[in-house]
Design a protein around this motif. Sequence first.
Motif, PDB file in Angstrom:
ATOM      1  N   UNK A 111     -23.616   5.513   6.958  1.00 57.23           N
ATOM      2  CA  UNK A 111     -23.067   5.462   5.990  1.00 57.23           C
ATOM      3  C   UNK A 111     -23.296   6.333   4.645  1.00 57.23           C
ATOM      4  N   UNK A 112     -22.511   7.485   4.204  1.00 56.41           N
ATOM      5  CA  UNK A 112     -22.922   8.469   3.606  1.00 56.41           C
ATOM      6  C   UNK A 112     -22.003   9.734   4.586  1.00 56.41           C
ATOM      7  N   UNK A 113     -22.230  10.504   3.657  1.00 57.81           N
ATOM      8  CA  UNK A 113     -20.827  12.757   4.265  1.00 57.81           C
ATOM      9  C   UNK A 113     -22.261  13.015   5.155  1.00 57.81           C
ATOM     10  N   UNK A 114     -21.589  13.585   5.931  1.00 57.49           N
ATOM     11  CA  UNK A 114     -21.827  15.176   6.864  1.00 57.49           C
ATOM     12  C   UNK A 114     -21.982  15.664   6.679  1.00 57.49           C
ATOM     13  N   UNK A 115     -22.263  17.380   6.095  1.00 56.24           N
ATOM     14  CA  UNK A 115     -22.988  18.132   5.361  1.00 56.24           C
ATOM     15  C   UNK A 115     -23.131  19.465   6.428  1.00 56.24           C
ATOM     16  N   UNK A 116     -21.847  20.441   6.831  1.00 56.09           N
ATOM     17  CA  UNK A 116     -22.406  21.927   7.324  1.00 56.09           C
ATOM     18  C   UNK A 116     -22.719  23.203   6.589  1.00 56.09           C
ATOM     19  N   UNK A 117     -24.246  23.148   6.731  1.00 60.32           N
ATOM     20  CA  UNK A 117     -24.366  24.350   5.562  1.00 60.32           C
ATOM     21  C   UNK A 117     -23.877  25.247   6.250  1.00 60.32           C
ATOM     22  N   UNK A 118     -23.562  26.021   5.645  1.00 60.89           N
ATOM     23  CA  UNK A 118     -23.091  27.853   5.794  1.00 60.89           C
ATOM     24  C   UNK A 118     -24.452  28.332   5.433  1.00 60.89           C
ATOM     25  N   UNK A 119     -24.702  29.337   6.611  1.00 59.91           N
ATOM     26  CA  UNK A 119     -26.073  30.152   5.995  1.00 59.91           C
ATOM     27  C   UNK A 119     -25.195  32.047   6.565  1.00 59.91           C
ATOM     28  N   UNK A 174     -22.320   7.684  16.037  1.00 60.84           N
ATOM     29  CA  UNK A 174     -20.478   6.964  16.267  1.00 60.84           C
ATOM     30  C   UNK A 174     -19.267   7.140  15.108  1.00 60.84           C
ATOM     31  N   UNK A 175     -19.690   6.946  14.409  1.00 58.21           N
ATOM     32  CA  UNK A 175     -18.831   7.610  12.951  1.00 58.21           C
ATOM     33  C   UNK A 175     -18.977   7.882  11.812  1.00 58.21           C
ATOM     34  N   UNK A 176     -18.224   8.378  11.653  1.00 64.46           N
ATOM     35  CA  UNK A 176     -18.732   8.776   9.836  1.00 64.46           C
ATOM     36  C   UNK A 176     -18.361   8.204   8.557  1.00 64.46           C
ATOM     37  N   UNK A 177     -18.746   6.788   8.030  1.00 63.76           N
ATOM     38  CA  UNK A 177     -18.099   6.249   7.672  1.00 63.76           C
ATOM     39  C   UNK A 177     -17.744   7.132   5.417  1.00 63.76           C
ATOM     40  N   UNK A 178     -18.283   8.122   5.695  1.00 65.29           N
ATOM     41  CA  UNK A 178     -18.264   9.045   4.025  1.00 65.29           C
ATOM     42  C   UNK A 178     -17.869  10.413   4.538  1.00 65.29           C
ATOM     43  N   UNK A 179     -17.891  11.093   3.764  1.00 66.15           N
ATOM     44  CA  UNK A 179     -16.820  12.491   3.898  1.00 66.15           C
ATOM     45  C   UNK A 179     -17.883  12.925   4.503  1.00 66.15           C
ATOM     46  N   UNK A 180     -16.299  14.370   4.967  1.00 68.29           N
ATOM     47  CA  UNK A 180     -17.454  15.658   5.633  1.00 68.29           C
ATOM     48  C   UNK A 180     -16.985  17.025   4.683  1.00 68.29           C
ATOM     49  N   UNK A 181     -18.398  17.476   4.612  1.00 68.15           N
ATOM     50  CA  UNK A 181     -18.738  18.671   3.539  1.00 68.15           C
ATOM     51  C   UNK A 181     -18.843  20.088   4.241  1.00 68.15           C
ATOM     52  N   UNK A 182     -18.556  20.871   3.610  1.00 67.96           N
ATOM     53  CA  UNK A 182     -18.771  22.205   4.034  1.00 67.96           C
ATOM     54  C   UNK A 182     -19.720  23.107   3.164  1.00 67.96           C
ATOM     55  N   UNK A 183     -21.080  22.700   3.245  1.00 69.98           N
ATOM     56  CA  UNK A 183     -22.111  23.437   2.331  1.00 69.98           C
ATOM     57  C   UNK A 183     -21.231  25.365   2.151  1.00 69.98           C
ATOM     58  N   UNK A 184     -20.791  26.088   0.808  1.00 73.96           N
ATOM     59  CA  UNK A 184     -21.023  26.929   1.256  1.00 73.96           C
ATOM     60  C   UNK A 184     -21.172  27.661  -0.045  1.00 73.96           C
ATOM     61  N   UNK A 310     -15.561  14.452  20.040  1.00 74.84           N
ATOM     62  CA  UNK A 310     -16.978  14.535  20.521  1.00 74.84           C
ATOM     63  C   UNK A 310     -17.488  12.950  21.041  1.00 74.84           C
ATOM     64  N   UNK A 311     -15.921  12.176  20.356  1.00 72.03           N
ATOM     65  CA  UNK A 311     -16.163  11.013  20.354  1.00 72.03           C
ATOM     66  C   UNK A 311     -16.894  10.384  19.370  1.00 72.03           C
ATOM     67  N   UNK A 312     -17.095  10.878  17.886  1.00 73.58           N
ATOM     68  CA  UNK A 312     -17.542  10.698  16.496  1.00 73.58           C
ATOM     69  C   UNK A 312     -16.166  10.925  15.721  1.00 73.58           C
ATOM     70  N   UNK A 313     -16.934   9.232  15.333  1.00 71.99           N
ATOM     71  CA  UNK A 313     -15.073   8.505  14.785  1.00 71.99           C
ATOM     72  C   UNK A 313     -14.998   8.702  13.112  1.00 71.99           C
ATOM     73  N   UNK A 314     -14.066   9.160  12.514  1.00 75.00           N
ATOM     74  CA  UNK A 314     -14.475  10.010  10.673  1.00 75.00           C
ATOM     75  C   UNK A 314     -13.745   8.979  10.142  1.00 75.00           C
ATOM     76  N   UNK A 315     -14.184   7.386  10.055  1.00 74.57           N
ATOM     77  CA  UNK A 315     -13.148   6.724   9.327  1.00 74.57           C
ATOM     78  C   UNK A 315     -12.546   6.068   8.489  1.00 74.57           C
ATOM     79  N   UNK A 316     -12.885   7.749   6.621  1.00 75.76           N
ATOM     80  CA  UNK A 316     -12.337   7.246   5.729  1.00 75.76           C
ATOM     81  C   UNK A 316     -11.831   8.961   5.466  1.00 75.76           C
ATOM     82  N   UNK A 317     -12.439   9.858   5.714  1.00 81.43           N
ATOM     83  CA  UNK A 317     -11.860  11.042   5.451  1.00 81.43           C
ATOM     84  C   UNK A 317     -10.739  11.663   5.892  1.00 81.43           C
TER      85      UNK A 317
END
Length: 538
Positions: A111-119, A174-184, A310-317
């Motif tokens: 219940x929230x966002x998944x964030x990839x933090x670029x390095x 198994x699922x993401x209800x929020x956004x998927x974001x790149x932190x650049x 990978x089997x992770x459902x992206x619900x709203x994004x």
Amino acid sequence: MRTIGPLLCAMWSFMLLVGCNHESKDRRAVPADIQAIFDRELYRESVWALRVVDLDSGEVLYDQNSEDSLFIGSVRKVFTIGETLEALGPEFRFRTPVHRRGIVRDDGVLEGDLILVAKGDFTMGGRRSPDGTMAITNLDHNEANTLGNAILTSPNPLWGFDSLAAQVAGSGIKAVNGEVVIDDRLFQPFEFREEFMVSPIFVNDDLIDLVIRPTRPGKLAEVEHRPLSQAFTVTSELTTALPGEGERVELAPNLADGLGAGGSSGAVAGRLPADFVPPITESWPWVRTFRITEPANYARTVFIEALQRAGVKIVNAQAVGSNRSDLLPPRDTYTAETLQAELESLPFAEYAKFVLKVSYNIGSDTSLMLWGLTQGCDNLEDALALEREHLVGKIGIPESEFHFVDGSGGGPTTATNTAVLQMLKYNAESSFFPQFLDSLPVLGGDGPLAFFTDFESDPTLAGAKGNAYAKTGTFAIGSKDGILLKGQSLAGFIDTQHGRRLMYSLTVNNVQLSNDVQELLKVSQDQSTITAILWRDH
């Protein structure tokens, strides 16, 4: 006039460097067979500079015009990569994390966002070979459109994103209800040679590769592309023509929304004669590229698609769309408790090989930014200013002997031979030198120097193959008479026939060429021949 330096940069950025000893008065004229090359008609209006120094003794063997500030092109990279190897260490590894913001319910729904933090990892696992080395070819796709062709590496360019997605799934999400974001936000985006902005996130070097093959006359040619993603599609009207009809291929990316944003596309059109021979490789496939100009948008889509695989459902994004950087939390709020995945890179020594052997301009500029971060700055302008202080104050290079506009050797980059050798000497006396030396192109072995070993007219030079390690650099522009080679430089080390290790820097400026690429190749061959003479005679 259109700068064609990137093409030349890639092909001739690995040239050899000479020793540096500012105070020595022991200066000898170049030998007759080298002077004979300098005196050729092709170089009638040119300026040559050569400085050769014995690395162990400091003896200056040859010196000519070494205090002149000349265009050196990608030889500039020996400064950037030396500094970054020292600051980060050869064993440094990027660690690119994925964090969650929100709670994971018992049923595995975030219940929230998944964030990839670029390095700043400028390969993101896309060149990782099974043996743990960086996959590199002698004709890299970063210069495919300029040089006319490329040899693609074999690893999956999306491997890093797939690895992160698999870890996220393995963590129980198994699922993401929020956004998927790149932190650049690692550093401020910077402009690359007035073409596009570079940020800390990368996918396949921010390129779409086109793999082209002919079919039968009258039929569409075979055009495939990689990586495959909804973010960028390719349409083709390229036809296979009759032999002898002449080649005409046009690439037309749709940049209205920014490449990689909102489902962009590229179009290929024209004709490809059935008897067409791909440039340089003289074998199929033929490689061309489109440039990604909105890397965060593109990486976001690529990561969402990897999560879905990978089997992770992206619900709203929506998979295709702009990166929602407005949703990012303060940078200091990521914790070990929110960490869901982490991509560990190969050692930075492998990145040094990639940059120097391929002459990867964007990788070198990014390396300067990584060095800047170790000095407390996050923008290119400040990194250049701090680097200037470092080169003058710590390494002892006079401020008047170099002028750098970026981290890769673009445009009016100049330096004296003595400045280049001072940097080489500093690198040679540092703990990271084995990795630095291993990163340089090898004469007759790899990178651009693999192509310039035609010593048939003088077999005494053949033994130089494999015994010279140098960076090439080229700066050229179009002119009314063809190509003006404003600067071609070669700098590095030679392990000579008689057991000495030399440093040398060899530069020629102001060479007027026709549009015949063979003339350009001739300049590179001449510099390789001079290198071989130095190997033979010492």
